[in-house]
Scaffold this motif. Structure first.
Motif, short mmCIF file in Angstrom:
data_model
loop_
_atom_site.label_atom_id
_atom_site.label_comp_id
_atom_site.label_asym_id
_atom_site.label_seq_id
_atom_site.Cartn_x
_atom_site.Cartn_y
_atom_site.Cartn_z
N SER A 111 -20.19 23.98 41.10
CA SER A 111 -21.37 23.89 40.13
C SER A 111 -20.85 22.80 39.34
CB SER A 111 -21.70 25.35 39.74
OG SER A 111 -22.74 25.19 38.83
N SER A 112 -21.73 22.82 37.99
CA SER A 112 -21.26 22.00 37.01
C SER A 112 -21.64 22.58 35.51
CB SER A 112 -21.82 20.52 36.99
OG SER A 112 -21.82 19.86 35.78
N TRP A 113 -20.85 22.72 34.61
CA TRP A 113 -21.07 23.13 33.60
C TRP A 113 -21.50 21.95 32.31
CZ3 TRP A 113 -19.44 26.66 36.99
CH2 TRP A 113 -19.52 28.00 36.48
N GLU A 114 -21.27 20.76 32.99
CA GLU A 114 -21.12 19.67 32.13
C GLU A 114 -22.21 19.35 31.07
OE1 GLU A 114 -19.03 16.52 34.91
OE2 GLU A 114 -20.41 17.57 35.99
N TYR A 115 -23.42 19.82 31.27
CA TYR A 115 -24.50 19.87 30.38
C TYR A 115 -24.49 20.85 29.56
CZ TYR A 115 -26.09 15.05 31.83
OH TYR A 115 -26.01 13.69 32.06
N GLN A 116 -23.83 21.66 29.65
CA GLN A 116 -23.53 23.00 28.73
C GLN A 116 -22.40 22.95 27.94
OE1 GLN A 116 -24.11 26.41 31.62
NE2 GLN A 116 -25.31 27.30 30.09
N GLN A 117 -21.25 22.53 28.23
CA GLN A 117 -20.07 22.86 27.40
C GLN A 117 -18.77 22.32 28.03
OE1 GLN A 117 -20.46 26.99 29.03
NE2 GLN A 117 -19.84 27.14 26.99
#
Length: 421
Positions: A111-117
């Protein structure tokens, strides 16, 4: 998907598998981390794979460094209590994770959390700036291309069979993927549908052999028709909050439009030596990090400076007022999610849950009340026919709950052995 386990027992390693790799940190030795996971009954880890950074940003990734939010700021807040680290090759770390997963017969949800934190923990702001430069309408497709490149990279190394499935992004309606929506949009799930479907189509055009989806915070029961029609897995995070929601509301932790009740917080939540809210900020050179994370300054302040016993005591004292509501919401959300999955004829996974975001040293989620919520959720997940679920979001090596081995073994066994209705 025939080679995958009949049931996924998931532990949430988020971005911590690359931010905590220094000497003595919990992911310094990936074999040990996987061995401990298997001992607790897990067969799957779910991660922010930093796909955009590694395969989409164009930035060098052979000497990555990570840190907290700046100075002492955030050092008692879950996820952000990081010591500075440096010298990690990002792609090598990805390969090492997959090789360790293979040795321990485990699987990985990418997954990716990159546009969250995620980028808020980088040593500098280049990752954050690169993310922001992508036009909002192109971000889902950019993530899809990055993840497809990542799967290609793993396939070239005979490691792609360890992938359980791919998520374009974590909690798509919470964070900067939602920049594509008009200001003030309420129906975010419906509004994001077209953009996410374009991203999923792009990934499928390149990797049709790999299941792909997105996931949602909570279970958006009023907008489930907006779930992407081309997704291969239904993934939701049923954080029921309840008594925790009341605490957030009373202290206006997520509502900066209201005054912060400083004196009430001092009496009921904070340590005696806590500064005022306005006095607690990161160093000037690190303040960009506050924009790069969706966790707001009030929440960081209270998590940093709360007395964990006061926090937990308040939740226990008021839990009886919310117990029935929290149980009802959990049951409703799991039923609604299962109904959507059945209607679409796709597997159902609960990738996070069950109460909500709590201070690092709080114990409500693994205490007598929270532990019973975990047990109940595992039974409900199994009864709903879920393919995968978690013990709870705090059951991972970088959280104190990892030390409660018996509870994790028990809850994972409940899910594995219970039959669906």
């Amino acid at each position: 998907m025939n080679f995958l386990p009949e049931k996924l027992t998931i532990t949430l390693w988020d971005f911590s598998w690359y931010t905590r790799t220094g000497p003595g940190q919990v992911f310094e030795d990936l074999d040990r981390a996987f061995a401990e996971a298997v001992d607790r009954g897990y067969n799957t880890v779910r991660i922010c794979a930093m796909p955009f950074l590694l395969f989409g940003s164009g930035l060098p990734t052979d000497d990555l460094a990570f840190q907290g939010l700046g100075g002492d700021y955030g050092q008692r807040t879950r996820w952000y209590d990081l010591a500075p680290s440096k010298g990690m090759n990002g792609r090598d770390q990805l390969v090492a994770l997959f090789q360790a997963a293979e040795r321990h017969d485990c699987y990985v949800i990418l997954s990716s959390w990159e546009y969250q934190q995620s980028s808020s923990m980088s040593a500098d702001r280049r990752w954050w700036d690169a993310l922001r430069r992508v036009p909002p309408e192109d971000r889902a497709v950019a993530l899809a291309d990055s993840l497809a490149d990542m799967v290609d990279f793993l396939a070239e190394r005979n490691l792609s069979d360890r992938i359980a499935f791919v998520e374009l992004h974590n909690e798509v309606q919470v964070g900067y993927l939602a920049d594509v929506l008009p200001d003030g949009s309420v129906r975010r799930v419906l509004g994001l549908q077209e953009s996410l479907e374009r991203g999923i189509d792009r990934f499928k055009s390149r990797r049709p052999d790999t299941p792909v989806t997105v996931n949602y915070a909570r279970v958006p029961v009023g907008e489930l028709r907006g779930f992407p029609r081309n997704a291969d897995v239904a993934v939701f995070h049923p954080y029921v909050y309840g008594v925790l929601d009341e605490l957030l509301d009373v202290f206006a932790l997520r509502d900066p439009s209201r005054p912060f009740p400083q004196e009430l917080a001092r009496r009921e939540l904070l340590r005696a030596d806590a500064p005022d809210l306005g006095e607690w900020t990161p160093p000037a050179e690190d303040r960009w990090r506050l924009e790069a994370t969706v966790v707001g300054p009030r929440e960081v302040y209270v998590h940093d400076w709360c007395d964990p016993e006061k926090w937990d005591r308040r939740l226990y004292e008021r839990y009886a007022l919310f117990a029935a509501q929290m149980t009802s919401v959990l049951e409703l959300w799991i039923d609604a999610a299962a109904d959507l999955a059945a209607q679409r004829d796709i597997p159902l996974v609960f990738g996070e849950g069950w109460v909500g975001y709590t201070p690092l040293h709080g114990r409500f989620e693994e205490g007598p009340v929270g532990a019973e919520i975990c047990r109940r959720a595992a039974r409900l997940s199994a009864a709903a026919g879920a393919w995968g679920t978690i013990v709870c979001s705090n059951a991972a090596p970088h959280h104190p709950m990892w030390n409660d081995v018996a509870l994790q073994q028990e809850v994972n066994a409940i899910f594995r052995t219970a039959s669906s209705s």
